[in-house]
Design a protein around this motif. Sequence first.
Motif, PDB file in Angstrom:
ATOM      1  N   ASN A 111      37.480  44.663  32.974  1.00 38.68           N
ATOM      2  CA  ASN A 111      38.740  44.118  33.474  1.00 38.68           C
ATOM      3  C   ASN A 111      39.562  45.224  34.115  1.00 38.68           C
ATOM      4  OD1 ASN A 111      41.920  43.546  32.823  1.00 38.68           O
ATOM      5  ND2 ASN A 111      40.816  41.699  33.431  1.00 38.68           N
ATOM      6  N   VAL A 112      39.949  45.004  35.353  1.00 38.36           N
ATOM      7  CA  VAL A 112      40.797  45.942  36.084  1.00 38.36           C
ATOM      8  C   VAL A 112      42.189  45.330  36.195  1.00 38.36           C
ATOM      9  CG1 VAL A 112      41.157  47.200  38.234  1.00 38.36           C
ATOM     10  CG2 VAL A 112      38.823  46.802  37.396  1.00 38.36           C
ATOM     11  N   GLY A 113      43.170  45.995  35.606  1.00 37.44           N
ATOM     12  CA  GLY A 113      44.550  45.530  35.686  1.00 37.44           C
ATOM     13  C   GLY A 113      45.300  46.297  36.756  1.00 37.44           C
TER      14      GLY A 113
ATOM     15  N   ASN B  38      32.157  40.713  41.450  1.00 35.60           N
ATOM     16  CA  ASN B  38      32.836  39.707  40.624  1.00 35.60           C
ATOM     17  C   ASN B  38      31.952  39.151  39.521  1.00 35.60           C
ATOM     18  OD1 ASN B  38      31.770  36.850  41.731  1.00 35.60           O
ATOM     19  ND2 ASN B  38      32.044  38.219  43.474  1.00 35.60           N
ATOM     20  N   ASP B  39      30.637  39.422  39.551  1.00 37.03           N
ATOM     21  CA  ASP B  39      29.766  39.018  38.444  1.00 37.03           C
ATOM     22  C   ASP B  39      29.988  39.886  37.206  1.00 37.03           C
ATOM     23  OD1 ASP B  39      28.576  36.933  39.768  1.00 37.03           O
ATOM     24  OD2 ASP B  39      26.847  38.088  40.434  1.00 37.03           O
ATOM     25  N   ILE B  40      30.464  41.122  37.389  1.00 37.11           N
ATOM     26  CA  ILE B  40      30.610  42.034  36.252  1.00 37.11           C
ATOM     27  C   ILE B  40      32.046  42.530  36.096  1.00 37.11           C
ATOM     28  CG2 ILE B  40      28.210  42.788  36.463  1.00 37.11           C
ATOM     29  CD1 ILE B  40      29.295  45.454  37.633  1.00 37.11           C
ATOM     30  N   MET B  41      32.961  41.913  36.811  1.00 39.66           N
ATOM     31  CA  MET B  41      34.330  42.419  36.834  1.00 39.66           C
ATOM     32  C   MET B  41      35.331  41.271  36.850  1.00 39.66           C
ATOM     33  SD  MET B  41      36.020  44.538  39.991  1.00 39.66           S
ATOM     34  CE  MET B  41      37.784  44.483  40.303  1.00 39.66           C
ATOM     35  N   THR B  42      36.414  41.416  36.094  1.00 42.99           N
ATOM     36  CA  THR B  42      37.554  40.509  36.180  1.00 42.99           C
ATOM     37  C   THR B  42      38.771  41.342  36.566  1.00 42.99           C
ATOM     38  OG1 THR B  42      38.066  40.765  33.828  1.00 42.99           O
ATOM     39  CG2 THR B  42      36.605  38.931  34.454  1.00 42.99           C
ATOM     40  N   PHE B  43      39.869  40.682  36.848  1.00 40.07           N
ATOM     41  CA  PHE B  43      41.061  41.420  37.251  1.00 40.07           C
ATOM     42  C   PHE B  43      42.301  40.759  36.663  1.00 40.07           C
ATOM     43  CE2 PHE B  43      40.461  38.103  40.343  1.00 40.07           C
ATOM     44  CZ  PHE B  43      41.742  37.595  40.530  1.00 40.07           C
ATOM     45  N   THR B  44      43.357  41.554  36.518  1.00 43.63           N
ATOM     46  CA  THR B  44      44.674  41.074  36.109  1.00 43.63           C
ATOM     47  C   THR B  44      45.696  41.635  37.078  1.00 43.63           C
ATOM     48  OG1 THR B  44      44.012  41.046  33.766  1.00 43.63           O
ATOM     49  CG2 THR B  44      46.373  41.004  34.248  1.00 43.63           C
ATOM     50  N   LEU B  45      46.431  40.759  37.749  1.00 41.46           N
ATOM     51  CA  LEU B  45      47.463  41.188  38.680  1.00 41.46           C
ATOM     52  C   LEU B  45      48.836  40.948  38.061  1.00 41.46           C
ATOM     53  CD1 LEU B  45      46.133  39.685  42.058  1.00 41.46           C
ATOM     54  CD2 LEU B  45      45.814  42.012  41.170  1.00 41.46           C
ATOM     55  N   VAL B  46      49.676  41.984  38.071  1.00 42.82           N
ATOM     56  CA  VAL B  46      51.028  41.864  37.518  1.00 42.82           C
ATOM     57  C   VAL B  46      52.025  42.388  38.560  1.00 42.82           C
ATOM     58  CG1 VAL B  46      52.569  42.402  35.596  1.00 42.82           C
ATOM     59  CG2 VAL B  46      50.100  42.257  35.209  1.00 42.82           C
ATOM     60  N   PRO B  47      52.534  41.496  39.415  1.00 44.60           N
ATOM     61  CA  PRO B  47      53.503  41.925  40.423  1.00 44.60           C
ATOM     62  C   PRO B  47      54.912  42.081  39.849  1.00 44.60           C
ATOM     63  CG  PRO B  47      52.870  39.620  40.777  1.00 44.60           C
ATOM     64  CD  PRO B  47      52.109  40.115  39.585  1.00 44.60           C
TER      65      PRO B  47
END
Length: 256
Positions: free
Chosen positions: A65-67, A93-102
């Motif tokens: 997970n990349v924030g 995107n098969d091995i990675m998720t993301f979190t966006l916090v603007p």
Amino acid sequence: MKAPLLLILTVWLNAQYGGCAPFSSCSRSPMEWCSSLDSAIQCGVLKQCLESNFTRSHQAADPINVGLYYESLCPGCREFLVEVLFPTWLLLNDIMTFTLVPYGNAVEKPDGQKYIFECQHGEQECLGNMIETCLINMTRAAFPIIFCMESSVDVINSAKSCVEVYSTELSWDKVMSCAKGDLGNQLMHLNAVKTKALNPPHEYVPWVTINGEHTEELQKKAMSSLFSLVCNMYKGTKPPVCGQGQRHFKSYCHNE
């Protein structure tokens, strides 16, 4: 079925170079091609959708997970999101998720039952932050829409057309109702809480976390080659695209 961005890119490239394009009867946006069996058949991508889902179902480890804690009008944030984070997710995107916090270096002030926000780059940035926050809450196509906005010359004025391109089911009026109303205000408050809870506290944006952790070493690796960092940290079977690198970026908006 989940709409894979790599599939969208592959089909587009095939169309550009003489291959098969989605059927002319396809009325859905690219993000919705794999939303159902009927959509996949109608848009001529059933085989690709099934192959993508098969790959995901056989992953043997948790994704990385990349924030990203950022501001909508911060030049360094825009550069990282557009040129590093989105392309990396597109391929991994098969091995990675993301979190966006603007939210970033904004300041929150209580105002009765609501909050007033002051942003580093002015009121337009607060509006951009709010629109992107609402998109994250309202649609699975949020990331492509935000990428579209952040890669445009005018982030705010491009938002409506970006929504129309990437989500045929999301009403722009609903997005603005959220951004101007109580829901958006509360969602932005949650972003403020998440940002203030960072440990260590953020000193600049873009501020990157990997699986919830931030260190200067991880930040430097993410800025120099997020692609390689995700590939190297993933503990399962790595996809064939792993092993490539990306440009180095060092552009920040400091917390003053």
